[in-house]
Design a protein around this motif. Structure first.
Motif, PDB file in Angstrom:
ATOM      1  N   TYR A 159       3.175   6.020   0.147  1.00  0.00           N
ATOM      2  CA  TYR A 159       2.271   5.852   1.284  1.00  0.00           C
ATOM      3  C   TYR A 159       2.694   4.768   2.268  1.00  0.00           C
ATOM      4  CZ  TYR A 159      -0.634   8.994  -1.366  1.00  0.00           C
ATOM      5  OH  TYR A 159      -1.093  10.102  -2.041  1.00  0.00           O
ATOM      6  N   GLY A 160       3.564   3.872   1.844  1.00  0.00           N
ATOM      7  CA  GLY A 160       4.069   2.860   2.756  1.00  0.00           C
ATOM      8  C   GLY A 160       3.049   1.779   3.060  1.00  0.00           C
TER       9      GLY A 160
ATOM     10  N   HIS B 133      -2.433   2.316 -13.237  1.00  0.00           N
ATOM     11  CA  HIS B 133      -1.120   2.939 -13.062  1.00  0.00           C
ATOM     12  C   HIS B 133      -0.566   2.611 -11.677  1.00  0.00           C
ATOM     13  CE1 HIS B 133       0.966   6.102 -15.626  1.00  0.00           C
ATOM     14  NE2 HIS B 133       1.874   5.780 -14.707  1.00  0.00           N
ATOM     15  N   GLY B 134       0.760   2.634 -11.567  1.00  0.00           N
ATOM     16  CA  GLY B 134       1.428   2.503 -10.277  1.00  0.00           C
ATOM     17  C   GLY B 134       1.666   3.876  -9.685  1.00  0.00           C
TER      18      GLY B 134
ATOM     19  N   PRO C 133      -0.851   1.542  -5.135  1.00  0.00           N
ATOM     20  CA  PRO C 133      -0.050   2.443  -4.302  1.00  0.00           C
ATOM     21  C   PRO C 133       1.426   2.064  -4.270  1.00  0.00           C
ATOM     22  CG  PRO C 133      -2.060   1.808  -3.170  1.00  0.00           C
ATOM     23  CD  PRO C 133      -1.962   0.933  -4.382  1.00  0.00           C
ATOM     24  N   ASP C 134       2.275   3.064  -4.472  1.00  0.00           N
ATOM     25  CA  ASP C 134       3.728   2.961  -4.342  1.00  0.00           C
ATOM     26  C   ASP C 134       4.389   2.067  -5.386  1.00  0.00           C
ATOM     27  OD1 ASP C 134       3.229   4.490  -2.118  1.00  0.00           O
ATOM     28  OD2 ASP C 134       3.938   3.032  -0.653  1.00  0.00           O
ATOM     29  N   LYS C 135       3.623   1.480  -6.280  1.00  0.00           N
ATOM     30  CA  LYS C 135       4.211   0.554  -7.245  1.00  0.00           C
ATOM     31  C   LYS C 135       4.840   1.325  -8.404  1.00  0.00           C
ATOM     32  CE  LYS C 135       3.197  -3.176  -5.041  1.00  0.00           C
ATOM     33  NZ  LYS C 135       2.912  -2.523  -3.747  1.00  0.00           N
TER      34      LYS C 135
ATOM     35  N   TYR D 138       4.527  -4.536  -9.595  1.00  0.00           N
ATOM     36  CA  TYR D 138       4.701  -5.903  -9.098  1.00  0.00           C
ATOM     37  C   TYR D 138       5.042  -5.868  -7.609  1.00  0.00           C
ATOM     38  CZ  TYR D 138       9.657  -4.750  -9.618  1.00  0.00           C
ATOM     39  OH  TYR D 138      10.881  -4.135  -9.544  1.00  0.00           O
ATOM     40  N   GLY D 139       5.130  -7.049  -7.023  1.00  0.00           N
ATOM     41  CA  GLY D 139       5.432  -7.192  -5.602  1.00  0.00           C
ATOM     42  C   GLY D 139       4.288  -7.856  -4.867  1.00  0.00           C
ATOM     43  N   GLY D 140       4.571  -8.984  -4.173  1.00  0.00           N
ATOM     44  CA  GLY D 140       3.524  -9.699  -3.465  1.00  0.00           C
ATOM     45  C   GLY D 140       2.471 -10.218  -4.427  1.00  0.00           C
TER      46      GLY D 140
END
Length: 725
Positions: free
Chosen positions: A228-229, A666-667, A698-700, A705-707
């Motif tokens: 989804y970006g 879930h990612g 979303p999108d993980k 992880y991330g941010g």
């Protein structure tokens, strides 16, 4: 008045000291990197065995360097590569040296593809002449110099190429590579994930031949994910489509080929019979002999095949068979006479064996009711083999050496805990990485011949000092007798633990085949979270049940064809036993896990609904029918052969049993355990009219992880525990 003031000062000072000694850890600290350990940078031993190289960024010079250090002194001796000396490059991300260490491949603009694969712009850099040659204008994969350093092979858009560095001539070795159809020289998704390698081509010892694997994934079903970006930057979802063979579905058809560099000819190698998997290829010390490891689909029969590069004749020189499965390793090592070292569980424990070049057993090198857990190599000068094992207990690791005939074994590490070694190229030295439940990583240099310490390199005493005000609880190791087995366990109690009180119990486990969650090692990030929960009044425990590793093949492989059955029995029975302890509230027991652990915690809240009050499952498999072929069939065979094994142990088929509190996470961009697992579970729970909590990131990917993602996830889980346990 003075007395009162003095009393007030004493009171405030005492309160301040007590407060400082019981500082409370926060999620922001845990996921903000406050407790990050110091590690050694990735190093590579130089051929001389006296020096090693480390890549680092010099901020003052704004240059990326590869610096050379002395093993003995730890002092920098020179700089091997610096971007400051290369006019065409301001920076490089990665480097690799040629065999003779005269050239290097430098990577820039490198981007990940899947877990292990990547592509980027690469250059060949001559360390003497300082000449820099761009390999390709395109982003390529797995560039590798020939033994002479005169050519470089690489993969671009699923085809293999060779570039002659002197003439700049590029030869296209294969021409049939097509995305999502034919792959040459690198592995497909499932090989990369489950056989743990990407580069599927190799130069032979004199650079005259390249052996490579070809994957025909035409018949492999496709999997797609919507990505989804970032909000506001992507109007329509982007769909990622890739080949993913689920259990029982078509795999890639894999074949072995050999390219003659001087003749420019490619020939397919006939292995005499059909194999489902070719998980390893490796040239021997004889430039004319290639070895191939080949397996059936059940992965319980492995043939080691020697291929004559001239005649293309293939001969099976060693066969391993097992009633359950055989693990593929990178331990195959050829000695000067082309005899070879091999590791096997054939006597019930993983040990080292020495075979002659024709596959005849010379010696069983190690033996005993313990496991060889890492093989470090063979020193031709001394005839000694170096390895790591569990000889001092399955939760510990030590480093040993032994002669190839199995005699004169020597223990090279002495501190009880987890020791692992990185040896110099000539086996003069090794750097020991040591940790235990009370000691964060320590790095020391040792002589390989006797284990004598040469010098300290780096430690984490600063971290230990930093942790003092938190008054963290000790991780207590023990065993618990469950279903006829003494299972390894650790427990963390509140720092103000009172044995006369009752506490809720929160259990963690992973439980996957061959895994280990109970080890004598220092805090991981989750351990700080467990300390936070302990400070909130919870007891945390972890039990490694049947199916986990390092306690012999029988213990590990008992779960064959029944993933989730015996592991769950052990978690339920362990929870009941712990619940019988006077300080555990038997009505307040929870469990959680990630991936395989999420599969288990989901089963626990359903099949163990009279034991567990709550469960958290992150990125779980909810039916093994949804997971990939290589991993799943290794332990379960196919769904067509073992339908009951798949369905009876999959939580998605037991949703009607839900009574407690359940959080499912879930990612959305998980290419490994697809979000399909959770979506199908969610729908099943809805149709069973069961209330539960869930979150999709979303999108993980599988790591979620991330941010601020991890902080958000662990905040959600912490709140869920507090509200429901």
């Amino acid at each position: 008045m003075k007395i009162l003031k003095f009393a007030l000062v004493v009171f405030l000072t005492t309160t301040s000291i007590l407060s400082a000694q019981n500082k409370q850890v926060t999620l922001e600290e845990i996921w903000g990197g406050t407790f990050r350990q110091e590690y050694l940078q990735a190093l590579r031993s130089l051929n001389n065995g006296e020096e090693y190289v480390v890549q680092s960024y010099d901020r003052s010079a704004k240059a990326m360097n590869v610096d050379v250090f002395s093993y003995e002194t730890g002092k920098k001796t020179r700089t091997l590569i610096s971007s400051a000396d290369i006019d065409e490059l301001d920076f490089f991300q990665s480097y690799s040296l040629s065999e003779n260490e005269e050239k290097a491949i430098l990577g820039v603009d490198v981007e990940s593809i899947f877990r292990r694969s990547s592509k980027g712009i690469f250059y060949v850099y001559d360390l003497k002449s300082k000449e820099l040659i761009k390999i390709s204008e395109d982003k390529i994969q797995e560039p590798t110099l020939s033994p002479s350093g005169k050519e470089v092979a690489y993969v671009f858009e699923n085809n293999i190429y060779i570039k002659d560095l002197a003439s700049a001539k590029v030869t296209q070795v294969t021409t049939d590579g097509v995305d999502n159809k034919i792959i040459n020289g690198v592995t497909d998704w499932v090989y990369e994930e489950e056989f743990a390698f990407v580069q599927a081509y190799q130069w032979n010892k004199d650079g005259s031949k390249i052996a490579f694997l070809r994957f025909d994934e035409t018949q492999v079903p496709e999997f797609s994910m919507d990505m989804y970006g970032t909000y506001g930057k992507q109007l329509y979802p982007k769909q990622e489509v890739f080949k993913y063979p689920k259990a029982g579905e078509n795999n890639s058809k894999v074949s072995l080929h050999m390219y003659d560099v001087s003749k420019g000819q490619t020939a397919k190698v006939n292995l005499e019979k059909e194999y489902e998997y070719l998980p390893r290829i490796k040239w021997s010390n004889d430039a004319n002999i290639l070895t191939v490891q080949a397996m059936n689909r059940h992965q319980n029969n492995l043939d080691l095949i020697a291929v004559n590069a001239s005649s293309k004749e293939a001969k099976v020189i060693l066969t391993e068979k097992d009633e359950a499965y055989i693990d593929v390793t990178d331990n195959l090592t050829f000695l000067n006479d082309n005899s070879f070292i091999w590791t096997s569980e054939k006597n019930g424990w993983n040990h080292i064996y020495h075979y002659d070049r024709n596959g005849k057993l010379i010696d069983q090198v190690t033996d005993g009711q313990w496991e060889v857990t890492d093989y470090y190599g063979f020193d031709a000068k001394t005839g000694r083999i170096y390895f790591q094992s569990t000889e001092n207990g399955s939760i510990n690791r030590d480093v040993f050496s032994i002669r190839a005939n199995g005699k004169n074994k020597a223990q090279l590490t002495q501190k009880r805990g987890t020791n692992s070694a990185d040896f110099s190229a000539d086996f003069t030295y090794f750097i020991n990485s040591y940790t235990s439940a009370t000691t964060p990583y320590e790095f020391t240099l040792h002589q390989a011949k006797n284990g004598k310490k040469v010098r300290d390199i780096k430690d984490n005493k600063k971290l230990l000092k930093q942790l003092e005000p938190y008054n963290f609880s000790k991780k207590e190791f023990s065993t618990i007798s469950v279903n006829g087995n003494d299972l390894n366990m650790w427990m963390i109690k509140p720092s103000n633990f009172d044995p006369n009180k009752e506490y809720p119990l929160f259990m963690f486990q992973y439980s996957g085949p061959g895994s280990q969650s109970v080890s004598n090692s220092f805090f991981g990030t989750n351990d700080y979270w467990y300390q936070l929960l302990a400070n909130e009044g919870y007891i945390i425990a972890c039990v490694d049940g049947r199916g986990t590793g390092f306690k012999g093949a029988e213990f590990k492989k008992v779960t064959q064809n029944e993933l989730g059955k015996y592991e769950l029995e052990d978690q339920i029975d362990a929870a009941k036993q712990l619940g019988d302890r006077t300080y555990v509230d038997t009505n307040r027991i929870g469990i959680w896990g990630w991936s395989y652990g999420g599969f288990m915690s989901s089963n626990a809240i359903l099949k163990g609904n009279d034991t567990f009050k709550m469960a958290i499952a992150v990125a779980p498999v909810t039916s093994w029918r949804f997971y990939d072929s290589i991993y799943t069939e290794r332990y379960m065979t196919t769904p067509q052969e073992n339908a009951s094994g798949y369905d009876e142990n999959s939580p998605i088929n037991h949703v009607e049993k839900l009574k407690g509190s359940y959080l499912l996470v879930h990612g959305g961009g998980d290419d490994n355990v697809h979000v399909q697992n959770s979506m199908q579970m969610i729908e099943a729970l809805i149709q069973a009219n069961k209330q539960f909590d869930w979150a999709i990131y979303p999108d993980k990917n599988h790591g979620i992880y991330g941010g601020n993602t991890r902080l958000h996830l662990y905040t959600k889980m912490t709140n869920f525990i507090k509200e429901n346990l």
